[in-house]
Write a protein that holds these residues in place. Structure first.
Motif, mmCIF file in Angstrom:
data_model
loop_
_atom_site.group_PDB
_atom_site.id
_atom_site.type_symbol
_atom_site.label_atom_id
_atom_site.label_comp_id
_atom_site.label_asym_id
_atom_site.label_seq_id
_atom_site.Cartn_x
_atom_site.Cartn_y
_atom_site.Cartn_z
ATOM 1 N N LYS A 28 -9.827 30.561 -34.412
ATOM 2 C CA LYS A 28 -9.932 29.235 -35.029
ATOM 3 C C LYS A 28 -9.767 28.108 -34.004
ATOM 4 O O LYS A 28 -9.608 26.941 -34.380
ATOM 5 C CB LYS A 28 -8.848 29.053 -36.107
ATOM 6 N N ALA A 29 -9.805 28.443 -32.725
ATOM 7 C CA ALA A 29 -9.499 27.453 -31.680
ATOM 8 C C ALA A 29 -10.350 26.198 -31.807
ATOM 9 O O ALA A 29 -9.887 25.091 -31.532
ATOM 10 C CB ALA A 29 -9.679 28.083 -30.302
ATOM 11 N N LYS A 30 -11.603 26.373 -32.219
ATOM 12 C CA LYS A 30 -12.518 25.223 -32.244
ATOM 13 C C LYS A 30 -12.594 24.555 -33.611
ATOM 14 O O LYS A 30 -13.386 23.642 -33.825
ATOM 15 C CB LYS A 30 -13.902 25.663 -31.776
ATOM 16 N N ASN A 31 -11.776 25.019 -34.548
ATOM 17 C CA ASN A 31 -11.770 24.388 -35.871
ATOM 18 C C ASN A 31 -10.953 23.103 -35.849
ATOM 19 O O ASN A 31 -9.945 23.012 -35.161
ATOM 20 C CB ASN A 31 -11.152 25.325 -36.907
ATOM 21 N N ILE A 72 -7.320 23.901 -30.631
ATOM 22 C CA ILE A 72 -6.889 24.110 -29.233
ATOM 23 C C ILE A 72 -6.595 22.769 -28.548
ATOM 24 O O ILE A 72 -5.655 22.662 -27.749
ATOM 25 C CB ILE A 72 -7.911 24.967 -28.439
ATOM 26 N N GLU A 73 -7.352 21.737 -28.909
ATOM 27 C CA GLU A 73 -7.070 20.417 -28.315
ATOM 28 C C GLU A 73 -5.699 19.905 -28.761
ATOM 29 O O GLU A 73 -4.976 19.279 -27.986
ATOM 30 C CB GLU A 73 -8.161 19.409 -28.706
ATOM 31 N N ASN A 74 -5.352 20.181 -30.028
ATOM 32 C CA ASN A 74 -4.020 19.804 -30.507
ATOM 33 C C ASN A 74 -2.928 20.460 -29.660
ATOM 34 O O ASN A 74 -1.930 19.832 -29.324
ATOM 35 C CB ASN A 74 -3.845 20.217 -31.970
ATOM 36 N N VAL A 75 -3.143 21.735 -29.334
ATOM 37 C CA VAL A 75 -2.112 22.476 -28.594
ATOM 38 C C VAL A 75 -2.065 22.030 -27.123
ATOM 39 O O VAL A 75 -1.014 22.017 -26.494
ATOM 40 C CB VAL A 75 -2.365 23.997 -28.712
ATOM 41 N N MET A 76 -3.212 21.604 -26.589
ATOM 42 C CA MET A 76 -3.266 21.186 -25.178
ATOM 43 C C MET A 76 -2.762 19.771 -24.948
ATOM 44 O O MET A 76 -2.417 19.405 -23.820
ATOM 45 C CB MET A 76 -4.726 21.224 -24.687
ATOM 46 N N GLU A 77 -2.747 18.981 -26.014
ATOM 47 C CA GLU A 77 -2.584 17.536 -25.862
ATOM 48 C C GLU A 77 -1.298 17.130 -25.118
ATOM 49 O O GLU A 77 -1.348 16.389 -24.130
ATOM 50 C CB GLU A 77 -2.618 16.875 -27.261
ATOM 51 N N PHE A 86 -3.288 16.253 -35.125
ATOM 52 C CA PHE A 86 -4.231 15.165 -34.873
ATOM 53 C C PHE A 86 -5.557 15.552 -35.534
ATOM 54 O O PHE A 86 -6.173 16.551 -35.132
ATOM 55 C CB PHE A 86 -4.417 14.946 -33.375
ATOM 56 N N PRO A 87 -6.010 14.776 -36.528
ATOM 57 C CA PRO A 87 -7.159 15.222 -37.333
ATOM 58 C C PRO A 87 -8.485 15.223 -36.558
ATOM 59 O O PRO A 87 -9.384 15.982 -36.892
ATOM 60 C CB PRO A 87 -7.214 14.198 -38.480
ATOM 61 N N HIS A 88 -8.565 14.406 -35.519
ATOM 62 C CA HIS A 88 -9.827 14.282 -34.784
ATOM 63 C C HIS A 88 -9.902 15.257 -33.614
ATOM 64 O O HIS A 88 -10.806 15.183 -32.808
ATOM 65 C CB HIS A 88 -9.975 12.848 -34.277
ATOM 66 N N MET A 89 -8.921 16.152 -33.516
ATOM 67 C CA MET A 89 -8.920 17.136 -32.423
ATOM 68 C C MET A 89 -8.976 18.537 -32.997
ATOM 69 O O MET A 89 -8.383 18.808 -34.041
ATOM 70 C CB MET A 89 -7.624 17.028 -31.618
ATOM 71 N N THR A 90 -9.637 19.444 -32.282
ATOM 72 C CA THR A 90 -9.669 20.847 -32.699
ATOM 73 C C THR A 90 -8.273 21.458 -32.525
ATOM 74 O O THR A 90 -7.386 20.857 -31.911
ATOM 75 C CB THR A 90 -10.656 21.644 -31.832
#
Ligand code: ADP
Ligand code: MG
Length: 253
Positions: free
Chosen positions: A142-145, A108-113, A102-106
């Motif tokens: 790189k979690a916040k990238n 870590i957000e991708n992994v949590m989604e 998901f391009p609009h998510m960092t």
């Protein structure tokens, strides 16, 4: 022991196009099962059938002892409802050639989604697991990238972490390194090797014959919708029996 994946006479047609022409194979739990073959031979279609993205036209296909797409009651088959299919798909992780983050998510957000949105897990629990998984794929820093701030190889490792976040019992890899610059391939293969060492059951469509030879437990060569040859990777790669296998290997090795 129940096979993790069992295909018996699996056929798939798209309209008049007959793509899978009677696939028989068995993937044991904890096995790294490599699938090779020319472009257009039906490898992706087969993975998509396992993952409920396509319905087979004939034959039997089961994952962990349960038919894909159907519930069996006595000798009758009932098509699964969408909600039932969705539940089954949670158990299967899939990684594609294109990483599709998901391009609009960092990262870590991708992994949590999925754990948060699909399983209703708390963000704290999902975050803790995502941190562990990013560490496992070597990307803690790189979690916040955002995806655009990561190399292709890093994006693919986030995609693997994202698939693992649902704690699947089976991982499908569809040419996970084919879109990567050569110098980025090794890190992705190392992550896959680690997963294999941890006992994950994996079906890997790949042109990386070194990986197949070193990590694979079984290798199938598929051409034009049929399994031409299968065996231990070392045997198939060093001593192919069929002309079609020899000809294919002479092009990729
Ligand atoms: P591979 O992954 O081995 O390169 P694919 O499974 O992607 O092969 O494709 C096998 C064949 O099936 C190709 O000829 C492709 O055009 C065809 N095919 C795949 N998906 C569809 C579809 N949804 N509709 C029609 N034809 C398809
Ligand atoms: Mg393909």
């Amino acid at each position: 022991m129940t096979a993790m994946v069992k295909a018996e006479g699996v056929h798939k047609s798209f309209g008049a196009a007959h793509i899978l022409k009677g696939i028989d194979l068995e993937v044991a739990p904890r096995e790294v099962f490599c699938l090779i073959g020319p472009s257009g031979s039906g490898k992706s279609t087969f993975l998509r059938c396992i993952n409920h993205l396509e319905q087979i036209s004939a034959g039997r296909l089961s994952v962990d002892g349960e038919l894909v797409g159907y519930r069996q009651k006595g000798d009758k088959l009932y098509e699964l409802k969408d909600s039932e299919v969705a539940l089954k798909r949670r158990d299967i992780g899939m990684v594609f050639q294109r990483f599709n983050l998901f391009p609009h998510m960092t990262a870590i957000e991708n992994v949590m989604e999925a754990p948060v949105q699909v399983k209703g897990e708390s963000r704290a629990v999902a975050r803790a697991r995502a941190e562990r998984l990013l560490d496992r794929v070597g990307l803690s820093d790189k979690a916040k990238n955002y995806p655009s701030q990561l190399s292709g190889g890093q994006q693919q490792r986030v995609a693997i972490a994202r698939a693992l976040a649902m704690e699947p019992k089976l991982m499908l890899f569809d040419e996970p390194t084919s879109a990567l610059d050569p110098e980025l391939v090794g890190d992705v293969l190392d992550v896959m090797r680690g997963l294999a060492e941890d006992g994950m059951t994996m079906i890997v469509v790949t042109h990386e014959m070194g990986f197949a030879r070193e990590v694979g437990d079984a290798l199938v060569f598929m051409d034009d919708g049929v399994v031409v040859e299968s065996g231990h990777p070392r045997d198939v790669l060093t001593n192919p029996q069929h002309d079609r296998t020899k000809s294919f290997l002479s092009k990729v090795l």
